[in-house]
Structures are given as C-alpha cells and as structure tokens.
Scaffold this motif. Structure first.
Motif: not given
Length: 147
Positions: A4-7, A44-47, A91-92, A98-103
C-alpha cells in the motif's frame, strides 16, 4: 504480497482513476460525471499494488473535520478490482487509511458503506449509524469507528 502506498491526488490519479471508473462506473453504473469530485485534490489516496506493481485497488481519506466535538476523518471511494476481491486488498487499504487518520490526529473515522459491504466494514471495527439511504442509485449505510 500486497503493498500500500499513500499519496496526493496528483500522484495517484493516473492509477486510481481507471480502477474507480472500472468498479463504480462500469460495474455499478455510477454516473461518470459524479465519480471524480473536487475532494480528490484535497484527499490522501491509498493505492494497493501486487508484487509486480499492478494496481489492485484504491481508497481515499478526506480532510479532517470536527463533528460533535470529535475530529473525524472520512474514508471513501474504496474500490478493488473484481479479480482481487476477497484476497485482503480492501482490508489492507482500509487499515492504511485508518492508520493515516490516526497519525494526523483524527479520533474517529467514518464512511458511507454500500450495504453489500457492511459486514466487511464490521470486521474492521465499524458500527452502523442511522438509517440506510440511497446514493448514486446504490443503498448505503453510514458507519464509524474510533481510530
């Protein structure tokens, strides 16, 4: 192996847009003109990628906002290519968002689940809120969880 990459949208668009159009416009008949929106540029986008670098799915995390005294992040546009569903890709993507929101300090995350996916989101700790409703001709349910 799923990676997973966030961008930002400017980096994600060329890969995320075809997945979203295939899933939402072609499969689910969401009108093309409403699939992309002004929030893409602010999200923020996850791929998700397989081991060879092929894009398998995408999702986005909208900017935080205050709701009922809590800072809430909204997850949306979760889309996984048909041949990759039920293999952990969704799920990934969801865990990464969710982790990005928490961070970034969000206390909760919310989403608008298509009703066929309610059980998927429940397994990731989301709880349904309110009545079901229609959006883009598809029944949806608001769901929320703490980060």
């Amino acid at each position: 192996m799923i990676r997973i990459e966030l961008m930002a949208w400017e980096d994600a668009r060329a890969q995320a847009e075809p997945v979203r159009f295939r899933v939402f416009v072609e499969e689910q008949r969401v009108p093309r003109e409403i699939e992309l929106d002004e929030m893409d540029a602010h999200s923020l986008h996850a791929l998700a990628y397989d081991g060879s670098g092929k894009v398998l799915g995408t999702g986005r995390l909208l900017p935080s906002r205050r709701e009922d005294g809590h800072v809430v992040g909204h997850i949306g546009r979760m889309a996984v290519l048909l041949e990759w569903r039920r293999q952990g890709v969704g799920g990934a993507l969801l865990r990464a968002l969710i982790d990005a929101a928490r961070a970034r300090g969000d206390a909760q995350v919310a989403l608008s689940a298509q009703t066929h996916a309610i059980d998927f989101y429940r397994t990731h700790g989301f709880i349904a809120e309110g009545a079901q409703y229609m959006e883009a001709g598809i029944p949806h349910q608001e769901m929320r969880r703490r980060t």
